[in-house]
Design a protein around this motif. Structure first.
Motif, PDB file in Angstrom:
ATOM      1  N   PRO A   1      -2.093 -26.100 -18.814  1.00 16.65           N
ATOM      2  CA  PRO A   1      -0.809 -26.051 -18.022  1.00 16.65           C
ATOM      3  C   PRO A   1       0.274 -26.638 -18.643  1.00 16.65           C
ATOM      4  CG  PRO A   1      -2.751 -26.386 -16.666  1.00 16.65           C
ATOM      5  CD  PRO A   1      -3.149 -26.427 -18.123  1.00 16.65           C
ATOM      6  N   LYS A   2       1.333 -26.164 -18.556  1.00 13.76           N
ATOM      7  CA  LYS A   2       2.759 -26.699 -18.945  1.00 13.76           C
ATOM      8  C   LYS A   2       3.082 -27.970 -18.216  1.00 13.76           C
ATOM      9  CE  LYS A   2       5.411 -22.773 -20.743  1.00 13.76           C
ATOM     10  NZ  LYS A   2       3.934 -21.838 -20.493  1.00 13.76           N
ATOM     11  N   LEU A   3       2.609 -28.142 -16.898  1.00 17.36           N
ATOM     12  CA  LEU A   3       2.690 -29.495 -16.332  1.00 17.36           C
ATOM     13  C   LEU A   3       2.155 -30.459 -17.092  1.00 17.36           C
ATOM     14  CD1 LEU A   3       3.481 -30.826 -13.944  1.00 17.36           C
ATOM     15  CD2 LEU A   3       1.449 -30.243 -12.809  1.00 17.36           C
ATOM     16  N   TYR A   4       0.975 -30.263 -17.697  1.00 23.65           N
ATOM     17  CA  TYR A   4       0.177 -31.466 -18.414  1.00 23.65           C
ATOM     18  C   TYR A   4       1.126 -31.979 -19.444  1.00 23.65           C
ATOM     19  CZ  TYR A   4      -4.104 -30.012 -15.769  1.00 23.65           C
ATOM     20  OH  TYR A   4      -5.031 -29.580 -15.212  1.00 23.65           O
ATOM     21  N   LYS A   5       1.799 -31.015 -20.240  1.00 17.39           N
ATOM     22  CA  LYS A   5       2.737 -31.283 -21.411  1.00 17.39           C
ATOM     23  C   LYS A   5       3.854 -32.074 -20.834  1.00 17.39           C
ATOM     24  CE  LYS A   5       1.484 -27.410 -24.325  1.00 17.39           C
ATOM     25  NZ  LYS A   5       2.030 -26.454 -25.292  1.00 17.39           N
ATOM     26  N   LEU A   6       4.336 -31.853 -19.608  1.00 18.39           N
ATOM     27  CA  LEU A   6       5.578 -32.455 -18.949  1.00 18.39           C
ATOM     28  C   LEU A   6       5.203 -33.788 -18.767  1.00 18.39           C
ATOM     29  CD1 LEU A   6       8.361 -32.427 -18.331  1.00 18.39           C
ATOM     30  CD2 LEU A   6       7.622 -31.627 -15.886  1.00 18.39           C
ATOM     31  N   ILE A   7       4.005 -33.899 -18.154  1.00 22.16           N
ATOM     32  CA  ILE A   7       3.307 -35.218 -17.889  1.00 22.16           C
ATOM     33  C   ILE A   7       3.260 -36.194 -19.146  1.00 22.16           C
ATOM     34  CG2 ILE A   7       1.385 -36.452 -16.907  1.00 22.16           C
ATOM     35  CD1 ILE A   7       1.120 -34.316 -14.959  1.00 22.16           C
ATOM     36  N   GLY A   8       2.771 -35.538 -20.249  1.00 22.02           N
ATOM     37  CA  GLY A   8       2.483 -36.098 -21.378  1.00 22.02           C
ATOM     38  C   GLY A   8       4.014 -36.651 -22.124  1.00 22.02           C
ATOM     39  N   THR A   9       5.049 -35.920 -22.225  1.00 26.06           N
ATOM     40  CA  THR A   9       6.439 -36.028 -22.539  1.00 26.06           C
ATOM     41  C   THR A   9       6.924 -37.234 -21.763  1.00 26.06           C
ATOM     42  OG1 THR A   9       6.299 -33.709 -23.374  1.00 26.06           O
ATOM     43  CG2 THR A   9       8.313 -34.922 -23.059  1.00 26.06           C
ATOM     44  N   LEU A  10       6.765 -37.140 -20.550  1.00 28.68           N
ATOM     45  CA  LEU A  10       7.483 -38.216 -19.551  1.00 28.68           C
ATOM     46  C   LEU A  10       6.744 -39.300 -19.492  1.00 28.68           C
ATOM     47  CD1 LEU A  10       9.195 -35.815 -16.893  1.00 28.68           C
ATOM     48  CD2 LEU A  10      10.266 -36.885 -18.965  1.00 28.68           C
ATOM     49  N   ARG A  11       5.447 -39.304 -19.972  1.00 24.78           N
ATOM     50  CA  ARG A  11       4.620 -40.530 -20.125  1.00 24.78           C
ATOM     51  C   ARG A  11       4.306 -40.816 -18.593  1.00 24.78           C
ATOM     52  NH1 ARG A  11       3.686 -43.367 -24.538  1.00 24.78           N
ATOM     53  NH2 ARG A  11       3.383 -45.220 -23.447  1.00 24.78           N
ATOM     54  N   LEU A  12       4.425 -39.940 -17.535  1.00 23.14           N
ATOM     55  CA  LEU A  12       4.199 -39.991 -16.211  1.00 23.14           C
ATOM     56  C   LEU A  12       2.631 -40.420 -15.975  1.00 23.14           C
ATOM     57  CD1 LEU A  12       6.086 -37.173 -14.598  1.00 23.14           C
ATOM     58  CD2 LEU A  12       6.743 -39.306 -14.794  1.00 23.14           C
ATOM     59  N   HIS A  13       1.781 -40.240 -16.741  1.00 19.63           N
ATOM     60  CA  HIS A  13       0.346 -40.495 -16.400  1.00 19.63           C
ATOM     61  C   HIS A  13       0.134 -42.036 -16.403  1.00 19.63           C
ATOM     62  CE1 HIS A  13       1.141 -40.157 -20.755  1.00 19.63           C
ATOM     63  NE2 HIS A  13      -0.251 -40.709 -20.959  1.00 19.63           N
ATOM     64  N   LYS A  14       0.922 -42.592 -17.204  1.00 18.38           N
ATOM     65  CA  LYS A  14       0.885 -44.073 -17.496  1.00 18.38           C
ATOM     66  C   LYS A  14       0.965 -44.697 -15.899  1.00 18.38           C
ATOM     67  CE  LYS A  14       0.455 -44.279 -21.998  1.00 18.38           C
ATOM     68  NZ  LYS A  14      -0.911 -44.757 -22.527  1.00 18.38           N
ATOM     69  N   PHE A  15       1.814 -44.086 -14.908  1.00 14.09           N
ATOM     70  CA  PHE A  15       2.053 -44.563 -13.426  1.00 14.09           C
ATOM     71  C   PHE A  15       1.258 -44.251 -12.702  1.00 14.09           C
ATOM     72  CE2 PHE A  15       6.015 -44.254 -15.999  1.00 14.09           C
ATOM     73  CZ  PHE A  15       6.517 -45.475 -16.310  1.00 14.09           C
ATOM     74  N   ILE A  16       0.028 -43.493 -12.996  1.00 11.28           N
ATOM     75  CA  ILE A  16      -0.893 -43.070 -11.784  1.00 11.28           C
ATOM     76  C   ILE A  16      -2.140 -43.936 -11.985  1.00 11.28           C
ATOM     77  CG2 ILE A  16      -2.478 -41.228 -11.222  1.00 11.28           C
ATOM     78  CD1 ILE A  16      -0.627 -39.291 -12.724  1.00 11.28           C
ATOM     79  N   PRO A  17      -2.395 -44.852 -10.918  1.00  6.00           N
ATOM     80  CA  PRO A  17      -3.303 -45.787 -10.877  1.00  6.00           C
ATOM     81  C   PRO A  17      -4.956 -44.903 -11.247  1.00  6.00           C
ATOM     82  CG  PRO A  17      -2.017 -46.146  -8.834  1.00  6.00           C
ATOM     83  CD  PRO A  17      -1.672 -44.868  -9.605  1.00  6.00           C
ATOM     84  N   THR A  18      -5.548 -45.437 -11.750  1.00  4.22           N
ATOM     85  CA  THR A  18      -6.714 -45.018 -12.129  1.00  4.22           C
ATOM     86  C   THR A  18      -7.719 -44.663 -10.893  1.00  4.22           C
ATOM     87  OG1 THR A  18      -7.817 -47.148 -12.875  1.00  4.22           O
ATOM     88  CG2 THR A  18      -7.242 -45.296 -14.330  1.00  4.22           C
ATOM     89  N   SER A  19      -7.551 -45.607  -9.715  1.00  3.28           N
ATOM     90  CA  SER A  19      -8.100 -45.679  -8.411  1.00  3.28           C
ATOM     91  C   SER A  19      -7.804 -44.315  -7.770  1.00  3.28           C
ATOM     92  CB  SER A  19      -7.812 -47.010  -7.698  1.00  3.28           C
ATOM     93  OG  SER A  19      -6.326 -46.763  -7.545  1.00  3.28           O
ATOM     94  N   VAL A  20      -6.688 -43.943  -8.037  1.00  2.00           N
ATOM     95  CA  VAL A  20      -6.304 -42.559  -7.338  1.00  2.00           C
ATOM     96  C   VAL A  20      -7.080 -41.281  -8.001  1.00  2.00           C
ATOM     97  CG1 VAL A  20      -4.272 -40.851  -7.273  1.00  2.00           C
ATOM     98  CG2 VAL A  20      -3.840 -43.370  -6.529  1.00  2.00           C
ATOM     99  N   LEU A  21      -7.142 -41.549  -9.277  1.00  2.00           N
ATOM    100  CA  LEU A  21      -7.640 -40.524 -10.133  1.00  2.00           C
ATOM    101  C   LEU A  21      -9.358 -40.464  -9.834  1.00  2.00           C
ATOM    102  CD1 LEU A  21      -6.118 -40.715 -13.417  1.00  2.00           C
ATOM    103  CD2 LEU A  21      -5.622 -38.925 -11.806  1.00  2.00           C
TER     104      LEU A  21
END
Length: 220
Positions: A96-116
């Motif tokens: 999904p393009k959303l995944y690429k956007l998350i990677g580009t903006l490095r948003l995944h760095k702000f999601i706690p693994t406890s949430v995932l």
């Protein structure tokens, strides 16, 4: 049936339990268990280290979800007879393009693994499961997933760049996959009404399909 060795790569952080309903009887199967990633290494470097566990020539690789992406990387390192992807992506444009956007903006760095790692009604929805036993398995898998591996793997997924697709590839995908939607994918075979957890929810269909694939392509 060919005596070709088959190596199976499970999904993100999970083990062979997601294949427990699929009967591989009569096949020469080895599960490639995940190894601990080096924090800064790329998926290609990780695949090279993992491929050292493959000890036979020209194997078949079966990769589920993230395991399919790793299988694609391994196929660029060693000669393989066949790659079979399950609920996965063979190149980055199928994500999904959303995944690429998350990677580009490095948003995944702000999601706690406890949430995932938490299990809730949305987890069941995105994985496409409704039975109580399947929900319990997903909950257990999420709880037992190593947080460091999860964080590293998500970073690899949202930043994955791959355009190399081998000719000897079979892609099996569920029509109701909500994690890697089929609208992005060009599969070889479609499992109708199957979601991302299809090795559990549609195990018999996948078992029959894999057996037929191996009979057709590996009989020599």
């Amino acid at each position: 049936m060919s005596d070709t060795h088959i190596y199976i790569l499970s999904g993100l952080g999970v083990d062979r339990r997601v294949f427990y309903k699929i009967n591989f009887k009569g096949l020469n199967v080895t599960y490639l268990d995940w190894i601990a990633p080096i924090p800064t290494e790329s998926i290609s470097c990780y695949a090279r280290r993992l491929s050292a566990k493959i000890t036979t020539e020209s194997p078949v690789l079966i990769g589920l979800s993230f395991g399919g992406m790793v299988a694609m990387e391994i196929a660029t390192i060693i000669d393989v007879k066949q790659v079979i992807l399950l609920a996965s992506a063979k190149e980055d444009n199928e994500l999904p393009k959303l995944y690429k956007l998350i990677g580009t903006l490095r948003l995944h760095k702000f999601i706690p693994t406890s949430v995932l790692k938490s299990h809730h009604i949305l987890s069941n929805y995105f994985f496409g499961i409704s039975l109580k036993e399947d929900k319990m398995m997903l909950k257990q898998i999420l709880q037992e997933t190593d947080a460091k591996f999860l964080s590293w793997a998500i970073s690899q997924i949202v930043n994955w760049k791959n355009k190399t697709i081998p000719n000897n590839l079979i892609h099996i995908h569920g029509s109701k996959d909500r994690i890697i939607p089929i609208r992005n994918v060009l599969p070889t075979f479609i499992i109708q009404r199957a979601g991302h957890f299809m090795t559990i929810t549609h195990a018999k269909e996948i078992e029959t399909l894999i057996q037929n694939i191996l009979l057709k392509y590996l009989k020599h």
